[in-house]
Design a protein around this motif. Structure first.
Motif, short mmCIF file in Angstrom:
data_model
loop_
_atom_site.label_atom_id
_atom_site.label_comp_id
_atom_site.label_asym_id
_atom_site.label_seq_id
_atom_site.Cartn_x
_atom_site.Cartn_y
_atom_site.Cartn_z
N GLY A 81 102.10 -80.65 19.78
CA GLY A 81 100.87 -80.42 19.05
C GLY A 81 99.70 -81.18 19.65
N GLY A 82 99.12 -82.08 18.83
CA GLY A 82 97.89 -82.73 19.23
C GLY A 82 98.04 -84.12 19.79
N ASP A 83 96.93 -84.88 19.74
CA ASP A 83 96.87 -86.21 20.34
C ASP A 83 97.90 -87.16 19.77
N VAL A 115 103.19 -78.86 27.36
CA VAL A 115 102.04 -78.03 27.00
C VAL A 115 101.53 -78.55 25.67
N LYS A 116 100.28 -78.92 25.60
CA LYS A 116 99.69 -79.54 24.43
C LYS A 116 98.90 -78.52 23.62
N GLY A 117 98.78 -78.78 22.31
CA GLY A 117 97.98 -77.91 21.45
C GLY A 117 98.70 -76.66 21.01
N VAL A 118 100.01 -76.79 20.70
CA VAL A 118 100.83 -75.63 20.33
C VAL A 118 101.42 -75.82 18.93
N TYR A 119 101.17 -74.87 18.06
CA TYR A 119 101.89 -74.77 16.79
C TYR A 119 101.91 -73.29 16.44
N ALA A 120 102.87 -72.59 17.06
CA ALA A 120 102.87 -71.12 17.02
C ALA A 120 103.03 -70.55 15.63
N SER A 174 97.30 -84.00 14.57
CA SER A 174 98.68 -83.49 14.54
C SER A 174 98.84 -82.24 15.38
N PHE A 175 97.85 -81.36 15.34
CA PHE A 175 98.01 -80.05 15.95
C PHE A 175 97.14 -79.80 17.18
N GLY A 176 96.02 -80.50 17.28
CA GLY A 176 95.11 -80.21 18.39
C GLY A 176 94.49 -78.84 18.27
N LEU A 177 94.40 -78.33 17.05
CA LEU A 177 93.89 -76.98 16.80
C LEU A 177 92.78 -77.03 15.77
N THR A 178 91.90 -76.04 15.81
CA THR A 178 90.92 -75.85 14.76
C THR A 178 91.37 -74.66 13.91
N PRO A 179 91.02 -74.63 12.63
CA PRO A 179 91.43 -73.50 11.78
C PRO A 179 91.05 -72.16 12.41
N GLY A 180 92.02 -71.26 12.44
CA GLY A 180 91.81 -69.94 13.01
C GLY A 180 92.19 -69.81 14.48
N GLY A 186 107.00 -72.73 38.96
CA GLY A 186 107.03 -73.93 39.80
C GLY A 186 105.75 -74.74 39.81
N GLN A 187 104.84 -74.45 38.86
CA GLN A 187 103.57 -75.15 38.82
C GLN A 187 103.57 -76.22 37.73
N ALA A 188 103.00 -77.37 37.99
CA ALA A 188 102.85 -78.40 36.97
C ALA A 188 101.77 -77.99 35.98
N ILE A 189 101.95 -78.38 34.74
CA ILE A 189 100.98 -78.08 33.69
C ILE A 189 99.84 -79.08 33.75
N VAL A 190 98.61 -78.60 33.71
CA VAL A 190 97.44 -79.46 33.67
C VAL A 190 96.97 -79.53 32.22
N VAL A 191 97.06 -80.71 31.60
CA VAL A 191 96.67 -80.88 30.19
C VAL A 191 95.17 -80.99 30.09
#
Length: 379
Positions: free
Chosen positions: A146-148, A166-171, A351-357, A374-379
């Motif tokens: 999720g977030g920070d 991968v940051k900022g995920v709450y599917a 907690s989530f690194g997301l805004t509503p919507g 094979g690529q590194a994730i860039v946060v």
């Protein structure tokens, strides 16, 4: 590239990764996406969600084989099979995939079976308990977070590494929030509604010590409605019918709604419908705070919680330290909610690194595809 999304635990984990599976299939057609479940209910839940949210997605479905022991327990009322037994029985099936995306850590057992697939963890909650930063999380090749708040905790204990999360995920929010919106209210009496959502682990849950007292309190205090919707695992056993029988007196009351594990207990229907959250350690309070509202927490085990990072969410509302304080604490939570609003908003964002919507499953799917390439994730 073949990627599997298996569901070995209860159905509450499905919405935490199925939206990612769909976006992986839609946005990256070079990847063949499969979904497997341990019961007809799992696959029916998946089919319903796909039909409602993504009928165009091309995803192969399979029911996993289970043994005779698990068939017997499931016939009696348990909703899942033994996870390790299921993985052993289906070893050859799991071996046919390049990557396995799972909401829980037990699937790491596949490594002991010699499965060399890339292991990807979505998680299935956003709470503060220590299990969220377990060393087992660090055994995954890629982690969706999720977030920070969670990023800092995981980096501090060394269970994630730069380029492999991968940051900022709450599917779950992508589908469940729209599904819950606009549903008819459970009660038509105009009274405030309290959601009581105890956890399933006895050493953490308020249910074994205080649960019946909570139900008795709201049976008598008809100023409030009560939704009793515990964690789906609390009553998931062959004894479930007995529990339903024991609780039917409360379910018959006009101001109490009881749900021991239907689809509505996992799709944010109740966190959306309630005016106050009453719980202990379930991470559903974090989902509840999508819209800031009063919260109260039950300290049935006398935890010294104020400086404990595993109980950070208990700072989002007053805490009941003795069961006979329940009524006064609920009243105080409503009366003093303005004191907690800014704190709740910050807690949700961190907690989530997301805004509503904001949706996050496309971002998650792109991150998975990038990592598998094979690529590194860039946060």
């Amino acid at each position: 590239m073949r990627v599997l999304f298996p569901y070995l635990a209860q159905i509450h984990q499905i919405p935490h990764s199925l939206p990612v599976a769909v976006q992986l299939a839609l946005r990256h057609p070079q990847i063949e996406v499969h979904v497997a479940g341990v019961s007809p209910r799992h696959l029916e839940t998946v089919r319903q969600m796909l039909g409602r949210h993504a009928p165009q997605a091309r995803i192969a479905l399979k029911r996993l084989d289970i043994g005779w022991e698990d068939r017997g327990l499931m016939a009696l009322g348990r909703s899942i099979a033994g996870k390790r037994r299921t993985m052993r029985l289906n070893r050859d099936y799991f071996a046919g995939f390049d990557a396995i995306v799972t909401p829980e850590s037990t699937s790491l057992y596949l490594r002991k079976l010699g499965i060399g697939a890339t292991m990807i963890r979505t998680g299935h909650g956003a709470g503060d308990r220590a299990i969220a930063v377990s060393e087992r999380v660090g055994e995954f090749d890629l982690v969706l977070i999720g977030g920070d708040k969670m990023e800092r905790r995981m980096l501090d204990v060394g269970i994630i590494r730069r380029g492999a999360y991968v940051k900022g995920v709450y599917a779950k929010f992508d589908w469940m929030l729209p599904s819950a919106a606009g549903r008819a209210p459970l009660f038509d009496n105009g009274r405030p509604t309290v959601l009581y959502n105890p956890h399933f682990r006895p050493q953490l849950s308020s249910w074994p010590k205080w649960g019946r007292a909570v139900l008795e309190h709201f049976a008598a205090d008809t100023r409030y409605n009560l939704i009793f919707a515990p964690h789906i695992r609390l009553f998931d056993s062959p004894m479930r019918k007995l529990h339903e029988h024991q609780l039917r007196r409360y379910a018959a009351l006009p101001n109490i709604h009881v749900d021991l594990g239907s689809e509505r207990s996992i799709d944010m229907s109740y966190t959306g419908a309630a005016d106050l959250y009453l719980g202990d350690v379930s991470s559903q309070v974090t989902e509840f705070l999508y819209h800031t509202r009063p919260c109260a927490f039950l300290n049935a085990h006398g935890v010294q919680w104020t400086d404990d990072p595993n109980y950070r969410f208990w700072h989002m509302g007053p805490v009941v330290e003795a069961c006979d304080e329940l009524g006064a604490t609920v009243d105080r939570a409503f009366a003093t909610h303005a004191d907690y609003v800014d704190r709740q908003r910050h807690y949700f964002t961190s907690s989530f690194g997301l805004t509503p919507g904001q949706t996050s499953s496309p971002h998650a799917a792109d991150g998975i595809a990038q990592f598998l390439d094979g690529q590194a994730i860039v946060v």
